[in-house]
Design an enzyme around this catalytic site. Structure first.
Site: not given
Ligand code: NDP
Length: 335
Positions: A136, A139-140
């Site tokens: 992701c 997200c990261d």
């Protein structure tokens, strides 16, 4: 012997599609239960900020959005079971949904089990997930500021994420197993013209290396050496996997029609060949795969279920007779 719960509507899945169905079905005063799965909330719970869900001018965290939807559904009476469905039986007029030894009978079912990200399944990948390997970018990506990273895949997702990651990374290498990218032309142009992105074609990942964090990839160039490929080592700090999704439809094999990839086939907007079984979200929609489109189809499925149930009242099925007996006791043992 299973413990029996009788419901008007059972929603399977608790991403935006399932929760929107539950909001609509609950608000229509239908006795609704959501079988939410072991990881309630679906894919948005592993996303950080959602910036394109209408109504949140400053964006909203994925888990918070899902929590809000769940509370909204609960406000209208929907009940939640945070467990996985183990089997279904759509053979009769009343649909059966099993959760271990619990049996849920429903007049209408909304299937909103979504899709899961695919992984490479190479040595080291599982061990280093969360330690340099991610599925992701939104997200990261932030954790890779100023670092050299790679992304694997050649579709729109991989290219979109590669572009997104250039905000943080010093360099992004796109590793693609084929000689041609699969993504749309406009995305290809953007990626191929981006100064921070390098594309390596005909390259597969053989292994992810590193003890406690990702340190390198063992790559194979499949074009060279008569297809056997030349092996090399590629030092980097992050790898993002974006090789597509698999719909969560194993439960429905033999009951519902699916395409080659396993996505459910809809009849009309949300129907299936089984009366009273409706579908919503990424479990059939491989094209748009957005929270808002999933929510929209969850709404449609609930409205279609409501219409179907109105017809049932006009033309009662055998279940109605059974229910009169069972209503005296909320929970009975099935025979
Ligand atoms: P796709 O199925 O389109 O692409 C998957 C990519 O991963 C392919 O390039 C494939 O390679 C590669 N791949 C698959 N398995 C492996 C493996 N085991 N090892 C290495 N590579 C692998 O998935 P996407 O998620 O990219 O897109 C799905 C759909 O969503 C598409 O229709 C896409 O257009 C759409 N989408 C649209 C967006 C937009 O419009 N903004 C954004 C994101 C997605 P190969 O090409 O060799 O088969």
């Amino acid at each position: 012997m299973e413990q029996l719960h009788q419901k008007r509507v059972v929603v399977i899945g608790s991403g935006p599609a399932g929760l929107t169905s539950a909001i609509y079905a609950g608000r229509a005063e239908l006795d609704t239960t959501v079988i939410a799965g072991f990881q309630p909330g679906g894919q948005l719970t592993i996303t950080s900020e959602v910036e394109n869900y209408p109504g949140f001018a400053e964006g909203i965290q994925g888990p918070e959005l899902m929590e809000n939807m769940r509370r909204q559904a609960e406000r209208f009476g929907a009940k939640f079971v945070d467990d996985n469905v183990t089997a279904v039986d759509f053979s009769g007029p009343v649909h059966k949904i099993f959760v271990e030894d619990q049996l849920y009978e429903a007049d209408a079912v909304v299937i909103a089990t979504g899709a899961s990200a695919l992984w490479l399944n190479v040595p080291g990948e599982q061990r280093l997930r969360g330690r340099g390997i991610s599925g992701c970018a939104t997200c990261d990506g932030f954790f890779f500021r100023g670092k050299e990273i790679a992304i694997v895949g050649g579709g729109d997702s991989a290219l979109e994420e590669a572009l997104y990651l250039t905000r943080f990374a010093s360099k992004v290498t796109l590793l693609h197993r084929s000689a041609k990218l699969r993504a749309s032309r406009i995305m290809q142009e953007r990626v191929l013209n981006h100064p921070k992105i390098e594309v390596r074609y005909e390259t597969t990942i053989e292994e992810a290396l590193g003890e406690n964090k990702l340190e390198a990839l063992r790559l194979r160039n499949t074009r060279t050496s008569a297809g056997r490929g030349e092996i090399s080592q590629f030092a980097l700090e992050g790898l993002f996997v974006a090789i597509g999704h698999r719909p969560n439809t194993d439960l429905f094999k033999g009951w519902l029609e699916m395409n080659e990839q396993g996505y459910l086939i809809v009849e009309g907007e949300t129907g299936t060949k089984i009366p009273g079984v409706f579908v919503a979200g990424d479990v059939f929609d491989y094209r748009y795969r957005q929270a808002i489109t999933a929510a929209g189809s969850g709404c449609k499925a609930a409205l279609d279920a409501e219409k179907y149930l109105e017809q049932l009242v006009e033309r009662p099925i055998e279940r109605q007779t059974v229910r009169l007996v069972l209503e005296q006791n909320d929970t009975l043992l099935a025979v």
